[in-house]
Design a protein around this motif. Structure first.
Motif, mmCIF file in Angstrom:
data_model
loop_
_atom_site.group_PDB
_atom_site.id
_atom_site.type_symbol
_atom_site.label_atom_id
_atom_site.label_comp_id
_atom_site.label_asym_id
_atom_site.label_seq_id
_atom_site.Cartn_x
_atom_site.Cartn_y
_atom_site.Cartn_z
ATOM 1 N N ILE A 132 1.918 -22.182 13.316
ATOM 2 C CA ILE A 132 0.868 -21.205 13.637
ATOM 3 C C ILE A 132 -0.424 -21.913 14.005
ATOM 4 O O ILE A 132 -1.090 -21.566 15.002
ATOM 5 C CB ILE A 132 0.653 -20.244 12.457
ATOM 6 C CG1 ILE A 132 1.873 -19.331 12.282
ATOM 7 C CG2 ILE A 132 -0.608 -19.411 12.640
ATOM 8 C CD1 ILE A 132 1.881 -18.545 10.987
ATOM 9 N N CYS B 158 2.752 -17.397 19.097
ATOM 10 C CA CYS B 158 2.229 -17.170 17.744
ATOM 11 C C CYS B 158 2.632 -15.786 17.239
ATOM 12 O O CYS B 158 2.998 -15.626 16.066
ATOM 13 C CB CYS B 158 0.707 -17.313 17.762
ATOM 14 S SG CYS B 158 -0.022 -17.601 16.134
ATOM 15 N N TYR C 90 6.557 -20.195 4.168
ATOM 16 C CA TYR C 90 5.300 -19.760 4.796
ATOM 17 C C TYR C 90 4.411 -20.964 5.116
ATOM 18 O O TYR C 90 3.840 -21.063 6.206
ATOM 19 C CB TYR C 90 4.567 -18.802 3.862
ATOM 20 C CG TYR C 90 3.175 -18.425 4.325
ATOM 21 C CD1 TYR C 90 2.979 -17.365 5.202
ATOM 22 C CD2 TYR C 90 2.066 -19.132 3.889
ATOM 23 C CE1 TYR C 90 1.704 -17.023 5.642
ATOM 24 C CE2 TYR C 90 0.792 -18.809 4.321
ATOM 25 C CZ TYR C 90 0.621 -17.753 5.195
ATOM 26 O OH TYR C 90 -0.653 -17.431 5.631
ATOM 27 N N ASN D 15 -5.010 -11.670 11.877
ATOM 28 C CA ASN D 15 -4.481 -12.462 12.986
ATOM 29 C C ASN D 15 -3.371 -11.737 13.740
ATOM 30 O O ASN D 15 -3.301 -11.797 14.978
ATOM 31 C CB ASN D 15 -3.946 -13.800 12.469
ATOM 32 C CG ASN D 15 -5.048 -14.819 12.249
ATOM 33 O OD1 ASN D 15 -6.155 -14.673 12.770
ATOM 34 N ND2 ASN D 15 -4.767 -15.848 11.476
ATOM 35 N N ILE D 16 -2.503 -11.063 12.992
ATOM 36 C CA ILE D 16 -1.396 -10.343 13.627
ATOM 37 C C ILE D 16 -1.929 -9.235 14.526
ATOM 38 O O ILE D 16 -1.455 -9.049 15.657
ATOM 39 C CB ILE D 16 -0.444 -9.770 12.553
ATOM 40 C CG1 ILE D 16 0.295 -10.921 11.855
ATOM 41 C CG2 ILE D 16 0.558 -8.796 13.155
ATOM 42 C CD1 ILE D 16 1.026 -10.518 10.593
ATOM 43 N N LEU E 225 6.381 -13.564 5.049
ATOM 44 C CA LEU E 225 4.940 -13.335 5.122
ATOM 45 C C LEU E 225 4.373 -12.783 3.816
ATOM 46 O O LEU E 225 3.180 -12.930 3.543
ATOM 47 C CB LEU E 225 4.631 -12.370 6.264
ATOM 48 C CG LEU E 225 3.178 -12.250 6.705
ATOM 49 C CD1 LEU E 225 2.677 -13.570 7.279
ATOM 50 C CD2 LEU E 225 3.013 -11.147 7.734
ATOM 51 N N TRP F 20 -6.079 -12.473 5.853
ATOM 52 C CA TRP F 20 -6.276 -13.286 7.052
ATOM 53 C C TRP F 20 -5.093 -13.150 8.014
ATOM 54 O O TRP F 20 -5.258 -13.041 9.230
ATOM 55 C CB TRP F 20 -6.483 -14.739 6.655
ATOM 56 C CG TRP F 20 -6.793 -15.646 7.793
ATOM 57 C CD1 TRP F 20 -6.022 -16.662 8.262
ATOM 58 C CD2 TRP F 20 -7.960 -15.627 8.626
ATOM 59 N NE1 TRP F 20 -6.634 -17.278 9.321
ATOM 60 C CE2 TRP F 20 -7.823 -16.667 9.577
ATOM 61 C CE3 TRP F 20 -9.097 -14.821 8.664
ATOM 62 C CZ2 TRP F 20 -8.797 -16.927 10.546
ATOM 63 C CZ3 TRP F 20 -10.071 -15.088 9.625
ATOM 64 C CH2 TRP F 20 -9.908 -16.119 10.550
ATOM 65 N N ASP F 21 -3.861 -13.131 7.470
ATOM 66 C CA ASP F 21 -2.674 -12.936 8.306
ATOM 67 C C ASP F 21 -2.692 -11.549 8.937
ATOM 68 O O ASP F 21 -2.352 -11.389 10.114
ATOM 69 C CB ASP F 21 -1.400 -13.102 7.469
ATOM 70 C CG ASP F 21 -1.146 -14.546 7.083
ATOM 71 O OD1 ASP F 21 -1.571 -15.448 7.822
ATOM 72 O OD2 ASP F 21 -0.528 -14.780 6.024
ATOM 73 N N LEU G 178 0.305 -8.938 1.182
ATOM 74 C CA LEU G 178 0.012 -9.518 2.481
ATOM 75 C C LEU G 178 -1.390 -10.109 2.463
ATOM 76 O O LEU G 178 -2.339 -9.479 1.990
ATOM 77 C CB LEU G 178 0.116 -8.425 3.555
ATOM 78 C CG LEU G 178 -0.037 -8.809 5.018
ATOM 79 C CD1 LEU G 178 0.978 -9.886 5.400
ATOM 80 C CD2 LEU G 178 0.169 -7.576 5.887
ATOM 81 N N ARG G 179 -1.533 -11.327 2.950
ATOM 82 C CA ARG G 179 -2.844 -11.985 3.003
ATOM 83 C C ARG G 179 -3.712 -11.314 4.064
ATOM 84 O O ARG G 179 -3.257 -11.069 5.184
ATOM 85 C CB ARG G 179 -2.679 -13.474 3.312
ATOM 86 C CG ARG G 179 -1.835 -14.233 2.303
ATOM 87 C CD ARG G 179 -1.328 -15.533 2.882
ATOM 88 N NE ARG G 179 -0.429 -16.246 1.993
ATOM 89 C CZ ARG G 179 0.882 -15.993 1.885
ATOM 90 N NH1 ARG G 179 1.436 -15.025 2.590
ATOM 91 N NH2 ARG G 179 1.639 -16.685 1.068
ATOM 92 N N PHE H 94 4.871 -14.702 13.826
ATOM 93 C CA PHE H 94 4.481 -13.722 12.809
ATOM 94 C C PHE H 94 5.518 -12.605 12.684
ATOM 95 O O PHE H 94 5.796 -12.128 11.578
ATOM 96 C CB PHE H 94 3.109 -13.145 13.121
ATOM 97 C CG PHE H 94 1.963 -13.963 12.572
ATOM 98 C CD1 PHE H 94 1.818 -14.141 11.209
ATOM 99 C CD2 PHE H 94 1.045 -14.561 13.417
ATOM 100 C CE1 PHE H 94 0.782 -14.892 10.684
ATOM 101 C CE2 PHE H 94 0.000 -15.320 12.904
ATOM 102 C CZ PHE H 94 -0.136 -15.490 11.537
ATOM 103 N N SER I 69 3.120 -22.323 8.731
ATOM 104 C CA SER I 69 1.674 -22.402 8.973
ATOM 105 C C SER I 69 1.313 -23.532 9.924
ATOM 106 O O SER I 69 0.364 -23.419 10.705
ATOM 107 C CB SER I 69 0.917 -22.582 7.651
ATOM 108 O OG SER I 69 1.037 -21.436 6.847
#
Length: 474
Positions: A270, A288, A263, A314-315, A301, A310-311, A307-308, A292, A267
């Motif tokens: 990304i 991008c 990951y 973004n997704i 991920l 922030w991710d 799961l974060r 993902f 990053s």
């Protein structure tokens, strides 16, 4: 005692860890003090109790430890200090117990020191089995090989048997792979940080190390191949070929690393995409998004099946910018359960609001966001920016102007928000306010606005502002 280090550590133990730590403290190998076990149980009782009713009062705890003696603060502190050391020892032991290869290396060293040659064949076979089954090819893999080969050298008395070929070459190459991979890894971190803030680091021998990768074909190691490619990308961000080569190498090798390290490697790719997107290069939105999706498919991920936030955000944004509205909504419904529980509901409401905003379902956006104040600064800023745009879209001028003031006050109040980000949203407020004053068809005002917007750096929701400006030209 509720503010003590002991309490701070023990309150994070679940029932399983509490029992494991209890067994450690009960073991005479590590502890022979009954008082320390009594003190440990008192802490657990207070932690597991729903009421904080003074169960950790010093004098009360002392009465459990030494009921027939007056309170002695120095001795009580010694009890607490000794118990803290035991708990720290337990934490270290838990890590050690999970590292079978390290235990084998330690046994190899012990056998060599005690000249217990009868155990040598068994421990060598055991070390080989652990190396064969090691789950990835990170730098740690080469360090493990180095440690095993070094211990093997000592076990076989290679320094004495000078006429026989030994394993020094294996010791050397594994040490080289480990050293170069780790050096590149941390130098890449330095380069990334330097692109954000001005920090000076004195990293020795980096030129020699980077040149040695090509000279000695060290990129045969997956870890070196990836980090060297990241180094090339960070060193020359204008060369997008480095980006595509990095993606290729990662796809070929991502299963050679732990999820967390893989990951972190992705990053960099990304962040490169995000930088290009911020420069207006829209093709990197899809690049991008593809990264993902790869991370979702390979489960890279997810960290401990979580799961974060922030991710997650973004997704959803990337999918919406590509027009994949149904996919974004499906993603929210499917993967929201993998978000941390404390943050989950807010993340769902925020990201669903984004879907509705792109679908121009403005009433649903207002319904979801108007009364929500997010703890996460990034989510809070995004929420306010989305609400601002929604009020503008629906001609809700009174709440829009009210939001201008509260949004600006929020930016001024939160000094922890980075300066550039504060400028981004401050400029969004300023330009949106100006938009409300331009009459449709007033080309002079539109041209003036367009010129000022072009000359201003750090503007949030720039594409939306341009879109609204274009509508005023019609």
């Amino acid at each position: 005692m509720y503010n003590s280090k002991l309490f701070a550590i023990l309150q994070h133990f679940d029932k399983y860890e509490q029992n494991r730590c209890r067994k450690y403290i009960q073991s005479p190998y590590f502890n022979r003090s009954e008082e320390l076990l009594t003190l440990y149980e008192a802490f657990l009782k207070a932690i597991n109790s729903s009421k904080k009713n003074g169960g950790l009062d010093k004098t009360y705890l002392w009465s459990l430890l030494q009921p027939d003696k007056p309170y002695d603060d120095v001795r009580f502190r010694k009890y607490c200090s000794d118990l803290l050391k035991l708990v720290e020892g337990y934490l270290g032991q838990e890590i050690y117990e999970k590292r079978d290869l390290q235990k084998t290396v330690n046994r190899m060293e012990a056998i060599e020191k005690r000249r217990a040659k009868v155990l040598t064949p068994t421990v060598i076979r055991e070390a080989g089995r652990h190396l064969k089954n090691y789950p990835n090819k990170s730098a740690q893999f080469y360090l493990n090989n180095y440690l095993v080969e070094k211990a093997l050298y000592e076990l076989k008395d290679s320094d004495i048997k000078r006429t026989e070929r030994n394993n020094v070459e294996k010791i050397s190459i594994n040490l080289d792979y480990f050293y170069v991979a780790e050096k590149l890894k941390y130098y890449c971190l330095v380069l990334m940080q330097k692109s954000i803030v001005e920090e000076d680091y004195d990293i020795k021998m980096i030129d020699e190390i980077t040149s040695s990768v090509t000279k000695y074909n060290l990129s045969r190691s997956p870890a070196i191949a990836v980090y060297f490619q990241i180094f090339l990308l960070l060193n020359d961000k204008e060369n997008e070929d480095y980006f595509y080569e990095l993606i290729k190498i990662l796809k070929e090798n991502n299963m050679e690393f732990s999820r967390e390290e893989a990951y972190n490697m992705y990053s960099y790719a990304i962040n490169f995409c995000i930088g290009r997107i911020n420069q207006g290069q829209s093709k990197y939105v899809e690049e991008c998004f593809k990264i993902f999706k790869e991370l979702i498919d390979t489960k890279i991920l997810f960290r401990e099946d979580r799961l974060r936030a922030w991710d997650f955000k973004n997704i959803v944004v990337l999918a919406l910018r590509l027009g994949n509205y149904s996919w974004a909504e499906h993603f929210i419904n499917k993967y929201s359960e993998k978000l941390p529980l404390a943050f989950r509901q807010n993340a769902i409401s925020y990201n669903l609001a984004q879907v509705y905003f792109y679908q121009k379902k403005h009433e649903k956006v207002i319904e979801l966001l108007r009364e929500v104040e997010y703890e996460d600064v990034a989510y809070n800023l995004g929420s306010k920016a989305m609400l601002l745009a929604t009020y503008y879209e629906t001609d809700e001028m009174e709440p829009l102007y009210s939001l201008f003031e509260s949004f600006r006050a929020y930016l001024n109040r939160h000094k922890d928000i980075p300066v550039n980000r504060r400028k981004n949203y401050g400029n969004l407020i300023r330009f949106t306010r100006k938009l409300t004053r331009i009459m449709p068809g007033d080309q002079s005002a539109v041209d003036k606005f367009k010129k000022e917007l072009k000359e201003t750096k750090n503007v949030a929701s720039l594409n939306w502002l341009k879109e609204k400006l274009a509508e005023l030209e019609d």
